[in-house]
Every structure is written in C-alpha cells, then in structure tokens.
Scaffold this motif. Structure first.
Motif, PDB file in Angstrom:
ATOM      1  N   UNK A 166      53.735  33.927  47.648  1.00  0.00           N
ATOM      2  CA  UNK A 166      53.978  35.300  48.107  1.00  0.00           C
ATOM      3  C   UNK A 166      53.528  36.306  47.049  1.00  0.00           C
ATOM      4  N   UNK A 167      53.860  36.032  45.791  1.00  0.00           N
ATOM      5  CA  UNK A 167      53.443  36.925  44.704  1.00  0.00           C
ATOM      6  C   UNK A 167      51.919  36.993  44.592  1.00  0.00           C
ATOM      7  N   UNK A 168      51.263  35.838  44.771  1.00  0.00           N
ATOM      8  CA  UNK A 168      49.803  35.808  44.681  1.00  0.00           C
ATOM      9  C   UNK A 168      49.170  36.672  45.761  1.00  0.00           C
ATOM     10  N   UNK A 169      49.645  36.516  46.992  1.00  0.00           N
ATOM     11  CA  UNK A 169      49.109  37.317  48.093  1.00  0.00           C
ATOM     12  C   UNK A 169      49.389  38.793  47.889  1.00  0.00           C
ATOM     13  N   UNK A 170      50.582  39.110  47.389  1.00  0.00           N
ATOM     14  CA  UNK A 170      50.933  40.512  47.155  1.00  0.00           C
ATOM     15  C   UNK A 170      50.053  41.112  46.061  1.00  0.00           C
ATOM     16  N   UNK A 171      49.793  40.303  45.013  1.00  0.00           N
ATOM     17  CA  UNK A 171      48.954  40.783  43.910  1.00  0.00           C
ATOM     18  C   UNK A 171      47.529  41.047  44.372  1.00  0.00           C
ATOM     19  N   UNK A 172      47.053  40.238  45.319  1.00  0.00           N
ATOM     20  CA  UNK A 172      45.706  40.431  45.843  1.00  0.00           C
ATOM     21  C   UNK A 172      45.609  41.725  46.649  1.00  0.00           C
ATOM     22  N   UNK A 173      46.628  41.962  47.495  1.00  0.00           N
ATOM     23  CA  UNK A 173      46.590  43.142  48.356  1.00  0.00           C
ATOM     24  C   UNK A 173      47.009  44.414  47.637  1.00  0.00           C
ATOM     25  N   UNK A 174      47.940  44.299  46.678  1.00  0.00           N
ATOM     26  CA  UNK A 174      48.454  45.468  45.965  1.00  0.00           C
ATOM     27  C   UNK A 174      48.326  45.257  44.454  1.00  0.00           C
ATOM     28  N   UNK A 175      47.131  45.451  43.888  1.00  0.00           N
ATOM     29  CA  UNK A 175      46.939  45.194  42.460  1.00  0.00           C
ATOM     30  C   UNK A 175      47.724  46.132  41.556  1.00  0.00           C
ATOM     31  N   UNK A 176      48.032  47.353  42.043  1.00  0.00           N
ATOM     32  CA  UNK A 176      48.757  48.317  41.214  1.00  0.00           C
ATOM     33  C   UNK A 176      50.110  47.804  40.740  1.00  0.00           C
ATOM     34  N   UNK A 177      51.019  47.432  41.657  1.00  0.00           N
ATOM     35  CA  UNK A 177      52.322  46.899  41.232  1.00  0.00           C
ATOM     36  C   UNK A 177      52.195  45.638  40.387  1.00  0.00           C
ATOM     37  N   UNK A 178      51.211  44.801  40.696  1.00  0.00           N
ATOM     38  CA  UNK A 178      51.022  43.578  39.917  1.00  0.00           C
ATOM     39  C   UNK A 178      50.685  43.913  38.470  1.00  0.00           C
ATOM     40  N   UNK A 179      49.844  44.928  38.279  1.00  0.00           N
ATOM     41  CA  UNK A 179      49.498  45.352  36.917  1.00  0.00           C
ATOM     42  C   UNK A 179      50.734  45.839  36.185  1.00  0.00           C
ATOM     43  N   UNK A 180      51.563  46.592  36.877  1.00  0.00           N
ATOM     44  CA  UNK A 180      52.776  47.127  36.243  1.00  0.00           C
ATOM     45  C   UNK A 180      53.680  46.005  35.757  1.00  0.00           C
ATOM     46  N   UNK A 181      53.806  44.954  36.560  1.00  0.00           N
ATOM     47  CA  UNK A 181      54.635  43.808  36.174  1.00  0.00           C
ATOM     48  C   UNK A 181      54.054  43.130  34.941  1.00  0.00           C
ATOM     49  N   UNK A 208      43.456  40.799  32.745  1.00  0.00           N
ATOM     50  CA  UNK A 208      44.269  40.711  33.962  1.00  0.00           C
ATOM     51  C   UNK A 208      43.974  41.888  34.876  1.00  0.00           C
ATOM     52  N   UNK A 209      43.872  43.068  34.292  1.00  0.00           N
ATOM     53  CA  UNK A 209      43.572  44.271  35.067  1.00  0.00           C
ATOM     54  C   UNK A 209      42.251  44.119  35.802  1.00  0.00           C
ATOM     55  N   UNK A 210      41.240  43.616  35.092  1.00  0.00           N
ATOM     56  CA  UNK A 210      39.917  43.430  35.683  1.00  0.00           C
ATOM     57  C   UNK A 210      39.944  42.378  36.789  1.00  0.00           C
ATOM     58  N   UNK A 211      40.626  41.254  36.534  1.00  0.00           N
ATOM     59  CA  UNK A 211      40.657  40.170  37.518  1.00  0.00           C
ATOM     60  C   UNK A 211      41.389  40.590  38.792  1.00  0.00           C
ATOM     61  N   UNK A 212      42.493  41.319  38.644  1.00  0.00           N
ATOM     62  CA  UNK A 212      43.227  41.779  39.821  1.00  0.00           C
ATOM     63  C   UNK A 212      42.387  42.733  40.657  1.00  0.00           C
TER      64      UNK A 212
END
Length: 342
Positions: A166-181, A208-212
């Motif tokens: 779930x986190x992986x899919x969320x990170x793919x669709x919403x990179x902003x929150x993933x970066x914050x984490x 990480x920022x670039x990959x996301x």
C-alpha cells in the motif's frame, strides 16, 4: 584486473563459497545416490526455460516501448535485457541492470525520460506482482508448517507486506507525502549518525527525491499515453515470473522429486522478497542461504545442496555468462558498465 572482472570475481566467489557450505552441510549417501539418478534432459529443459524468460522479458520491454510510441525490434529488446543481466548480477539488489537498460534504450533514439519510464515501469510491475503474491505465498507455506508460533509470525508478516504494498502504491501516485516521510526519517537519523554523514544523507535525500519523481512520471506516461501497451506489459510480467519460477520445479523433477507446484512457487516468491535487500553483489550468499531455508519445505535435506547449486547455475551463473557475451560481443556496452561501477 578491471572493475568488471573484480566485481564478477567477488560475486562468483561469494556464491561458490555459499553453495559449497550448503552442499557440505547437506551431503550424505542419499545425495550421491540422487546424483547418479539425475535426469539430464530435465536439467537441459530448465536451462531452456530460463532462456525463454529472456525472450518474455524482451517482449515486455518492446510492449512498453510501443506504448510510448517507439518501435524496438524483438531482437534488440532481447539483446538489451540479456545484456543488463551481467550488471544486475554484480550489483546489490540487481540495481545495475536498470541504468544499463535505460542507456541502451536511449541509444535506440528513445528520449531519456521515456526510456526511464519503460525501465522503471518494469521494476514497478515486478515489485507490485511479487508483493501482491507474497501474502498468498506466506499463507500457503503456513499451511505446510502447521505450527502455531509460525502462524502468528506469518500473520504479522502478511500484514507487514500488505502495508508495504500500500505504501509503495501511494508513494508512486503521491510522491510529495512520500518525500516528506523520507525527509522526516533522515532528519531523525542524522543526530545518531553524526555530522560527518550530512553530505551522505543529503545525497540519499536527493536520490530518493529523484527516484520518486521518476516513478510518478513513469506511471503517468504509461497510463495516459500507452494503456494498451501497459496491459501487455502486465501480461508479460505475469508470464515472465511464471516461466522463471517453473524452472526450479523442473530441476526438482529431474531429481525424481514431485513436490506440490504451489509450494515451489510460493517459496520462490518469499526468496525474491528477501533478495531485494541490498546486501551483496547479485545477492550472492543471500540467495543461497535464503533458498536453502525456503526450499527445505519441499526438498529432502540430502538434495538441498544439489538443488541450490543447479538453481543458482541458471539464475546467476547463466545470467553472468549470457549477459557478458551479449554485452561485450553484440551490444558492446563494456565502457558504460565500467563507468557505472567506478
């Protein structure tokens, strides 16, 4: 000795030593008897099955390229994916294969961003499929062990893997929150790691920022411009893993063993999850010991060493041989690999 030779030697040594350790601890009189009764045609069939996986992989790459409007021939696509198996076999988590495939696709007049979308799209499809199968595989294995302690462990493992998916899919669709984490975690770790690691942590954050961002852009491109190609890519991903997982079952049949195919497939899914850990080049050592643990569910201890050696002969040694041949004799991408390993 150049960089490529050095890393190949390190990978081979780790794998050989690990394989010999497994053989040493599992070899007995039954092992020798099994070797005398081995069916060579099944072992040859296993090699052919692994070779077939290269073709299916090339078909997937071609489908995703066509989805983005670029026509790459089947031959060239197969050359690109087989060439990358060398770099993947001598880098942790097989991460070296991705930059090489991006480079080779870019040389086929595919813009760098689109080439990245193809390669990262493949990685995402593999990850989603393996993580989605992991809870099912754990459930199947739990049924074989029939141990209340393992039941509890597997339940938590299942929940953990689903959470990761779930986190992986969320990170793919919403990179902003993933970066914050990620930024939050890095800042929390910084005081424990000391000021000297600030530059290193900054590089990690940038990477990480670039990959996301690449993940997000790749999915967006494929969904908006190549949904049909993406559908074929998903189909080819399922076929690819089915073909490659079938190889171990054929090896076991060649040793006159007839385990439940579901157990054989489930154990390999669990091993694939473990191999994501970037511990050694080409997962050498990790693969042998993880395979020994997982495959012991359906293979007698006296045959474990033989099975591990045969399995790695195709999934590791064959990849190095075929990838090296294609890289240096056909694609001629040796300079790129050398620069990547510097």
């Amino acid at each position: 000795m150049n960089k490529i030779e050095k890393w190949i030697l390190i990978s081979l040594l780790i794998s050989l030593v690990s394989g010999l350790v497994v053989v040493a601890f599992t070899f007995d009189s039954d092992t020798l008897s099994a070797l005398l009764q081995i069916k060579p045609d099944y072992i040859l069939a296993a090699a052919c099955i692994h070779a077939l996986s290269y073709i299916v992989w090339g078909m997937r790459t071609r489908s995703l390229c066509r989805a983005l409007g670029f026509d790459v021939s089947y031959t060239k696509a197969c050359e690109i994916v087989t060439s990358s198996t060398l770099a993947a076999s001598i880098t942790p988590s097989s991460l070296g294969g991705e930059p090489l495939r991006i480079h080779l696709l870019h040389e086929e007049n595919i813009p760098l961003g689109r080439a990245t979308a193809v390669v990262l799209g493949e990685r995402i499809l593999d990850g989603i499929l393996i993580l989605a199968l992991a809870p099912v595989s754990i459930y199947i294995i739990r049924g074989v062990l029939k141990d209340s302690v393992f039941d509890v462990m597997f339940i938590f493992a299942e929940l953990g893997l689903v959470f990761i998916l779930i986190l992986t899919l969320y990170a793919v669709w919403k990179p902003g929150p993933a970066k914050s984490v990620v930024y939050f975690v890095v800042k929390r770790l910084a005081p424990f790691l000391g000021k000297k690691t600030d530059a290193a942590l900054e590089k990690i954050m940038v990477r990480v920022d670039s990959e996301l961002e690449h993940f997000h852009d790749s999915i967006s491109i494929l969904l908006n411009e190549g949904r049909r190609g993406l559908a074929f890519g998903i189909l080819h991903t399922v076929v690819f893993w089915f073909v490659d997982f079938s190889m171990l079952y054929v090896i076991v049949l060649g040793l006159n063993q007839h385990p439940d195919p579901l157990i054989v497939f489930a154990s390999q899914v669990i091993v694939m999850v473990l191999l994501v850990i970037p511990a050694t080049p080409g997962a050498s050592g990790v693969a042998e010991f993880a395979g020994t643990t997982a495959f012991s569910l359906f293979i007698p201890s006296s045959l474990l060493g033989i099975v591990i050696i045969a399995w790695r002969a195709f999934t590791f040694y064959m990849n190095i041989f075929v990838g090296g041949f294609v890289s240096f004799k056909i694609v001629k991408d040796a300079d790129f690999i050398k620069n990547f390993l510097k």
